[in-house]
Every structure is written in structure tokens, then in C-alpha cells.
Design a protein around this motif. Structure first.
Motif: not given
Ligand code: NI
Length: 256
Positions: A5-9, A93-95
Motif C-alpha cells: 500500500s505504500h512504495c516509491h517505485l 499524499g504523501e502529506t
Molecule cells: Ni513513503
């Protein structure tokens, strides 16, 4: 099947994959990852991030500017709304707030968070919230701006049960990262045990925060299984159960 649910590809190290993103994506399929949410950090790198993930149906994206990014374009509510309108953008986001890595007068962080919340409300899309050493102000601003209308995710959860409860009251889900696998993460492990089955998600935050046994090394979405395994162990259920629950929760939140 699993969801990161959260990655910086756009920041992961592709060298083990011959610097070929599709080669890496094949590996995510082998590891039974059915969906990935690629999280924006700033607007400067945003077009390249979109280009990288274009054509991969199993990748959704967010738009936003991270609270620690300072030398950058600060987005107005209108800009966020314009960028967030696209179908592939499922969250804002992300914020959030980060008093650990930023110092001094941080009213700019507050205003930036407020702008993201207002854009998310107009777009009716959930928020991705980063909070570090800023528990009180994060909850206060979420409340003041009515973030509960859209809800979202407290990502990479590092707070206590009291915070988790207050966030859940505001319509937020709690997302656990590799930090839950760390030996000293006692308080986070407690929250992972207690969290209602319909309120948690799992993530890697790759390339950061690799879970044990990869701690300190580059992280990959393919390691999200280690987060699921840890939560399964804590709750005394199977990994498949945790995979199913976190996947269902993700689809419920984003109405996919
Ligand atoms: Ni992050």
C-alpha cells in the motif's frame, strides 16, 4: 495475494533487475503481489514517476508533496486537484507533519498539510498521512480540516494504541511497514496485535525501511510478505489470512 500500500517505485534500486522496471514487475507477480500503490514525494519528479508506471494495470499512484521536501514547489489546492483528477490517482499524499527531520518554524508544513486535505475532500479521495514526532498537531489538523470526510491511511505506523484509536475515529486505516519486524518495536507490535481486522494495511515504503532480515539494505515491494508474516505471528493467524484481510481493506478504502 498481497498488496503493497505504500512504495516509491521511482526510487528503488533496479540494478539486481538489469535496470529494467518490467523485469522487476515480473518478480512482484512471482511473489504474488497483485497491486502496488506508488506514492508521490514531490511534483518535480512526478511526471517521470507516472511515465515509469504507465501501462502497468496493477500500479496505482498518488499525488502530493512530502512534509520533509523543502526546496520544492509547494502545491496550491487547485494544482493538487488538477493533478489528482486522473483515474489512476487514487489517493492524495504523501502529506503530513515531520518534526524529526525538519526544524524551526514549521507553519509551512501545517499549511501544506491543510492544502492536501482540502484537495482530497474536493476530489473525494483518501489521504496518505506521514507523521513523525508530531502526533498532537497531526490529529488536530486532521480534525480541524475535516479529513474524516475522506479518511485514508496513517502510513508506516510508528505511534501507540491511543493514536491508532484516534486515527481510526477519524476514518483512517493503520498501515504497518517493515518497522513492525524490528526487535525494539514493542509498542508497534502491540498495536498490530490489537488493531481490528478491518482497519489495517501493509506496506514496504521501499526503497526505505527494509524489514528483518534485510534491515539496513535497499527495500523492495517484494518484501511486503515479511510484514504480513510478522503480523500473522503476532495475531496467531496464517499469513494467508493477513494477506486476505489487508488486501480487502485496501480495496474497501479506495473503493476499487
Ligand atoms: Ni513513503
Amino acid at each position: 495475494m498481497l498488496i503493497d500500500s505504500h512504495c516509491h517505485l521511482d526510487r528503488i534500486d533496479l540494478s539486481p533487475y538489469e535496470n529494467d522496471f518490467s523485469c522487476f514487475m515480473q518478480e512482484t507477480a512471482v511473489q504474488q503481489i497483485e497491486h502496488l500503490l506508488c506514492i508521490a514525494i514531490d511534483l518535480e519528479s512526478y511526471p517521470a514517476m507516472l511515465e515509469l508506471v504507465a501501462g502497468f494495470q496493477q500500479i496505482s499512484v498518488t499525488v502530493g508533496v512530502h512534509p520533509n521536501v523543502q526546496d520544492c514547489k509547494d502545491p496550491s489546492v487547485d494544482e493538487l486537484i488538477a493533478l489528482g483528477q486522473h483515474d489512476n490517482v487514487i489517493g492524495i499524499g504523501e502529506t503530513g507533519l515531520d518534526y524529526f527531520r525538519s526544524e524551526g518554524d514549521l507553519s509551512w508544513q501545517h499549511q501544506r498539510l491543510r492544502n492536501h486535505i482540502n484537495a482530497a475532500k474536493t476530489l473525494k479521495k483518501p489521504l496518505i498521512i506521514h507523521t513523525r514526532e508530531a502526533k498532537k498537531d497531526t490529529l488536530r489538523i486532521l480534525k480541524e480540516e475535516g479529513a474524516g470526510e475522506v479518511g485514508g491511511i496513517i502510513h508506516c505506523f510508528t505511534e501507540d494504541w491511543d493514536f491508532a484509536q484516534q486515527a481510526m475515529d477519524l476514518n483512517f486505516y493503520i498501515s504497518f511497514s517493515g518497522i513492525v519486524t524490528f526487535n525494539n518495536a514493542t509498542v508497534i507490535k502491540e498495536v498490530a496485535k490489537k488493531i481490528p481486522a478491518d482497519r489495517f494495511l501493509i506496506e514496504t515504503d521501499s526503497p526505505y525501511l527494509a524489514p528483518v532480515p534485510f534491515r539496513g539494505r535497499p527495500n523492495y515491494p517484494t518484501y511486503v510478505r515479511y510484514v504480513a508474516e510478522q503480523i500473522a505471528e503476532l495475531r496467531g493467524v496464517s499469513v494467508n489470512k493477513i494477506a486476505d484481510l489487508s488486501t480487502k481493506n485496501f480495496y474497501d478504502l479506495f473503493k476499487l
